[in-house]
Design a protein around this motif. Structure first.
Motif, short mmCIF file in Angstrom:
data_model
loop_
_atom_site.label_atom_id
_atom_site.label_comp_id
_atom_site.label_asym_id
_atom_site.label_seq_id
_atom_site.Cartn_x
_atom_site.Cartn_y
_atom_site.Cartn_z
N ILE A 36 7.33 10.08 -2.94
CA ILE A 36 8.49 9.33 -3.44
C ILE A 36 8.04 8.24 -4.40
N ALA A 37 8.67 8.20 -5.56
CA ALA A 37 8.43 7.15 -6.55
C ALA A 37 9.53 6.10 -6.51
N GLY B 142 0.41 3.21 -4.82
CA GLY B 142 0.94 4.27 -3.97
C GLY B 142 2.26 3.91 -3.33
N GLY B 143 2.86 2.77 -3.76
CA GLY B 143 4.11 2.30 -3.17
C GLY B 143 5.33 2.94 -3.79
N ILE B 144 6.47 2.54 -3.27
CA ILE B 144 7.77 3.05 -3.69
C ILE B 144 8.60 1.89 -4.24
N PHE C 195 -7.96 -3.04 -4.82
CA PHE C 195 -7.33 -1.79 -4.39
C PHE C 195 -8.00 -0.60 -5.06
N VAL C 196 -7.82 0.56 -4.46
CA VAL C 196 -8.22 1.84 -5.05
C VAL C 196 -6.93 2.53 -5.47
N GLU C 197 -6.84 2.87 -6.74
CA GLU C 197 -5.58 3.43 -7.24
C GLU C 197 -5.21 4.71 -6.52
N CYS C 198 -3.88 4.86 -6.32
CA CYS C 198 -3.34 6.06 -5.68
C CYS C 198 -3.68 7.31 -6.50
N ARG C 199 -4.28 8.30 -5.85
CA ARG C 199 -4.57 9.59 -6.47
C ARG C 199 -3.90 10.68 -5.66
N GLY D 157 0.82 -1.21 0.00
CA GLY D 157 0.00 0.00 0.00
C GLY D 157 0.84 1.25 0.00
N ASN D 158 0.25 2.31 0.45
CA ASN D 158 0.86 3.63 0.37
C ASN D 158 2.23 3.68 1.06
#
Length: 584
Positions: free
Chosen positions: A199-200, A104-106, A185-189, A78-79
């Protein structure tokens, strides 16, 4: 009289708007930007060089969703959670990167040649929760996960070689399982402005000293660099000014995706352009030549050792390379003489250099598009949106054709070193008390009147071996663990193929000295043992290929700092003498 310029900027003008509220896959796969060329070719995004498998945009969308869905379901990624990709190039490598970002991860990328010890360091520093490994590196990955506390059910295999019957699921297994499920999941917005802080990538760099550091690269910095390169190359099809970067062409993806050069320039910039990436898992000269001929490659992104082979190896003459229109070299300086030799071998190909850093989310300069062969010795022309200053030894600012240390600011400056505030303060600085963050590069450079950069020396201690950063302090710390070593200093010596090679000056321990006095062959045994000590614990390009030399003491200044430049000059003299003897 012309005004004295002390801040260097591109003549391309201001950058267009760069979105700061979307992630990398949303920018590359889902959205539009005015610098993006219109593609009507219908060409695949990726081709697997080994199997010939082609992957088009709809399949990229589906596979990215499937993998993200299963990573959420199986690992609960997750995030801001970190997933490590420990693999060589593969057509599903971008899928893995973008799937983590959908959640939403790195992503942190690791060299698949790392030892378990080196991988453990990266996993622990980044706090990775899962690892995606190449099959050839799975034993190292398994050991590193065990030593880092990552459960074995959070390890998977990127590729699926013929006959693979391992205990770990492949990416194909995860993709198919995820596609078969309803969304988990709900995509990261991102909110407005959040892309500048989200951070990517945690990409590793040696900075200016010490062990490798994780550079925190936000989504916005990568987007900005893609836009800078597209604007510089006049890639938009409606511009009509250049056909060098028009969609539908083919680029060879042999530079590793785990390197900042590969993950930003190849994986993101070239997919943004609408090129097809022919993905090679690893470099061999014959493999690269065959791929160029088979796929009619137009662009090749390389490092200087590859240019050496293209310019000099007789095997090149056996292949048809006439499809190549551009060779771009990066990672280390390319000499004017080597450029000339390349042009003699491949006269139909343009050639130029790019200069950049992990700390600036890769490219600061790019090859000029108005020249078939870029200015000899130049590291490329400054990209729009960057501002540079050159600080001379006396602290004043340099103007055109005056050398000094390069400082740079712009939209691609990263967030700093992850969990390392001290190193961040040393490299990411404020000049003149302004709010802008400048990167102190540690490189001595100069700019000409056309804003072309020339790297004249390295002020920082980092060596560049085959385009990879090697910190002397890391090797010195490791050498001091050996019982036969009392003190050590590592420097780089020039090498035509690798750029530089690590060479170690060693002060032997009292016991080692006594053994060497008793036997004339003992010195060679001690040298071999010291070199093996490095080979057993460090990746191949960090090995002491420049040699080991015994000295009575390591020269230091009154404060104890190694006089590395003095020893670097000494090493050059040693190598010159050895070369002279070999010719006699």
């Amino acid at each position: 009289m012309a005004r004295k310029v002390t801040e260097f900027v591109s003549s391309r003008g201001a950058l267009p708007d760069i979105p700061d509220d979307i992630t990398l896959p949303q920018f590359i796969l889902d959205s539009w930007h005015p610098t993006r060329p219109v593609s009507t070719k219908g060409n695949p995004m990726f081709i697997d060089d080994v199997t010939g498998r082609a992957v088009h945009l709809p399949e990229v969308h589906a596979r990215t969703f499937g993998l993200a869905n299963e990573m959420k379901s199986r690992w609960n990624v997750g995030n801001d959670q970190v997933v490590c990709i420990f693999a060589s190039n593969h057509v599903d490598y971008p899928i893995a990167v973008w799937a983590v970002h959908r959640l939403g991860g790195i992503v942190t990328t690791a060299n698949p040649n790392y030892t378990a010890e080196e991988l453990v360091y990266q996993l622990q520093l980044t706090g990775a929760c899962a690892v995606i490994s190449h099959s050839g590196s799975i034993e190292v990955a398994e050991q590193a996960c065990r030593n880092s506390g990552i459960p074995p059910d959070r390890l998977s295999v990127l590729d699926c070689p013929q006959g693979y019957a391992g205990t770990f699921p492949t990416i194909e297994d995860l993709v198919q399982a995820g596609i078969s499920k309803h969304p988990q999941f709900v995509e990261c917005r991102l909110a407005k402005g959040e892309g500048k802080a989200k951070i990517a990538l945690l990409s590793f760099s040696s900075g200016t000293t010490g062990r490798p550091k994780a550079v925190a690269v936000p989504h916005y910095a990568v987007l900005a660099n893609v836009v800078q390169m597209a604007l510089h190359g006049r890639a938009n099809a409606m511009d009509g000014a250049s056909d060098q970067y028009q969609p539908g062409q083919v680029v060879l993806a042999v530079v590793p995706f785990y390197h900042i050069y590969g993950i930003i320039v190849l994986m993101h910039f070239y997919t943004f352009l609408g090129f097809t990436l022919v993905v090679m898992p690893r470099f061999t000269l014959e493999g690269m030549l065959a791929s160029i001929q088979r796929h009619k490659i137009n662009h090749i992104m390389v490092a200087p050792p590859m240019v050496v082979l293209l310019a000099k190896n007789p095997l090149v003459r056996a292949y048809d390379l006439t499809s190549v229109t551009l060779c771009m070299s990066g990672g280390a300086p390319l000499s004017a003489e080597l450029t000339r030799q390349y042009c003699a071998r491949l006269p139909h190909s343009a050639i130029g250099q790019a200069y950049g850093m992990t700390e600036t989310a890769t490219a600061l300069t790019f090859p000029r598009i108005d020249m078939h062969v870029s200015t000899p010795g130049s590291g490329g022309q400054l990209l729009p949106g960057n501002r540079c200053r050159i600080v001379k030894a006396d602290g004043t600012l340099a103007t055109y054709n005056e050398p000094g240390e390069l400082y740079v600011t712009g939209p691609t400056v990263t967030l700093g070193y992850y969990k390392n505030e001290e190193a961040t303060r040393e490299t990411f600085v404020h000049l003149d008390g302004t709010s802008a963050r400048w990167v102190r590069t540690g490189d001595e450079v100069m700019f000409n009147e056309r804003c072309e950069i020339f790297v004249t020396d390295r002020i920082k201690e980092i060596m560049k071996v085959r385009g990879f950063q090697v910190a002397p302090a890391e090797l010195e710390g490791h050498l001091l663990k050996h019982p036969d070593v009392d003190d050590a200093c590592v420097v780089g010596v020039p090498d035509e193929y690798s750029g530089e090679l690590p060479l170690a000056f060693i002060v032997p321990s009292h016991d080692a000295n006594e053994r060497m006095k008793e036997s004339s062959s003992e010195a060679e045994k001690v040298k071999r043992a010291i070199m093996k000590h490095v080979e057993d614990h460090k990746v191949y390009y960090k090995r002491l290929a420049g040699g080991v030399y015994f000295v009575d003491s390591i020269p230091k200044n009154p404060s104890g700092k190694l006089l590395r430049r003095f020893l670097r000059d000494t090493a050059k003299e040693i190598k010159t003498q050895e070369s002279t003897k070999a010719r006699l």
